[in-house]
Design an enzyme around this catalytic site. Sequence first.
Site, PDB file in Angstrom:
ATOM      1  N   LYS A  50    -183.542  49.188 -40.996  1.00  0.00           N
ATOM      2  CA  LYS A  50    -184.295  47.675 -40.728  1.00  0.00           C
ATOM      3  C   LYS A  50    -185.151  47.750 -39.537  1.00  0.00           C
ATOM      4  O   LYS A  50    -185.051  48.702 -38.653  1.00  0.00           O
ATOM      5  CB  LYS A  50    -183.191  46.927 -40.972  1.00  0.00           C
ATOM      6  CG  LYS A  50    -182.502  46.669 -42.129  1.00  0.00           C
ATOM      7  CD  LYS A  50    -183.282  46.294 -43.399  1.00  0.00           C
ATOM      8  CE  LYS A  50    -182.922  46.568 -44.744  1.00  0.00           C
ATOM      9  NZ  LYS A  50    -181.751  46.021 -45.430  1.00  0.00           N
TER      10      LYS A  50
HETATM   11  C1  LIG Z   1    -180.927  45.954 -46.397  1.00  0.00           C
HETATM   12  C2  LIG Z   1    -180.613  44.566 -47.238  1.00  0.00           C
HETATM   13  C3  LIG Z   1    -179.501  43.729 -47.445  1.00  0.00           C
HETATM   14  C4  LIG Z   1    -178.105  44.378 -46.943  1.00  0.00           C
HETATM   15  O1  LIG Z   1    -177.972  44.481 -45.556  1.00  0.00           O
HETATM   16  P1  LIG Z   1    -176.986  45.323 -45.125  1.00  0.00           P
HETATM   17  O2  LIG Z   1    -176.778  45.107 -43.488  1.00  0.00           O
HETATM   18  O3  LIG Z   1    -177.055  46.742 -45.391  1.00  0.00           O
HETATM   19  O4  LIG Z   1    -175.633  44.640 -45.630  1.00  0.00           O
HETATM   20  C5  LIG Z   1    -179.684  42.675 -47.840  1.00  0.00           C
HETATM   21  N1  LIG Z   1    -180.697  42.036 -48.406  1.00  0.00           N
HETATM   22  C6  LIG Z   1    -181.851  43.146 -48.642  1.00  0.00           C
HETATM   23  C7  LIG Z   1    -183.194  42.259 -48.950  1.00  0.00           C
HETATM   24  C8  LIG Z   1    -181.818  44.164 -47.830  1.00  0.00           C
HETATM   25  O5  LIG Z   1    -182.898  45.175 -47.957  1.00  0.00           O
END
Ligand SMILES: *Cc1c(COP(=O)(O)O)cnc(C)c1O
Length: 391
Positions: free
Chosen positions: A194
């Site tokens: 991210k």
């Molecule tokens: C990455 C992601 C999540 C989950 O994030 P985590 O921190 O890995 O639990 C939720 N929603 C979307 C759209 C994502 O891309």
Amino acid sequence: MNPNTKALPFFKPLLGRREIAAAARVLRSGWLTTGPEALAFEDEFASFLQVDDLRALCVNSATSGLHLALEAVGVGPGDLVAVPSLTFTATAEVVRYLGADPVFVDSESESGNMDPRALDSACHNAKRNGRRIKAVIPVHLAGKVCDMESINGVLAGSETAVIEDAAHAFPSRTDMGSAGTLGDIGVFSFYATKTITTGEGGMVVTRNAVYAERMRLMRLHGIDKAVWNRYSAGAARRSWEYDVIAPGFKYNMTDLAAAVGRVQLSRADHLHELRVKLAHRYIDALGGLDGLELPVGGPDHAWHLFIIRLPDKEMRNRSADMLYDKGIGSSVHFIPLHRMEYWKNRYKLNPADFPVAENLADRILSLPLWPGMKRRDQDRVIRTVRESLRG
Ligand SMILES: *Cc1c(COP(=O)(O)O)cnc(C)c1O
């Protein structure tokens, strides 16, 4: 792949000396779990978003954050929660954690985000069946903010809670405020890929003090007071005297992760600028090509992903394969949930009910985009995409 070409990954985090120093500082401190770093990270994150009285709670993932958010707004067995079909499964799975059922909503074409009109129909459908949608989880796909004005308009007068899945949308700013602060609760992800990362981690933000207190309680075992420091020298006298008032979860963030997150946060605007530059370079180089559609930018775009659209599935797959053969990573965000075995079977989902997501699913391709990416590497991607269009 030609053994002489260097592999170009789909994503690589930009971590430097300061992140390493921060992690080392925590390791040396002897305090590894939630503590002063986590508290500081929460304060700094809330100030970054520039909203009065915003409360920020760090958690061990955005998935945990979404679960806490739904629990806090009172979602329980038999409730309905609207989610887009074009998202990662985490957005929907948390609904099942609470024994509730997701209602899958189609996308609007330009951004791929949840279509407010499709949401409106979903609300009416639920009503006809004597049920009510208790919460909606708009996802800011790729970092482009949903049409929150229309979504809030559809929900006006109802008691439906809005929980933003802002996993892609840090930082995304609109005239109405930052993504994550446009609904009742916003949830960010610091997963390894991210826009800012702690390896695994997330942040939940809300202006609502009741929701914040519930999430704080449920984040750590349902214990009624802050006892994170009960083993430290600075602990309050008789800090072992606490009560458990709910069957909470174990969703707290470690100080190790928070210390890295604080450094990433301090660089967030710079990291965002680097993403914007790369996105604009893609747009300049790939704009106007026959058969290729590019994402629409704007100041509200975090550019977590750069999603192009090819004319059809065959050409999308050919581009993806060509990139792969040259050692270049790419991905698809996302194969819609209505195509996934579990969701499809459990809710008897019909592709015909998701015409836009269906169409996008076959044509989308995410190109590499990360802050440390070199221009000449991006040029390799651009050349390969152009080549793949020529067939
Ligand atoms: C990455 C992601 C999540 C989950 O994030 P985590 O921190 O890995 O639990 C939720 N929603 C979307 C759209 C994502 O891309």
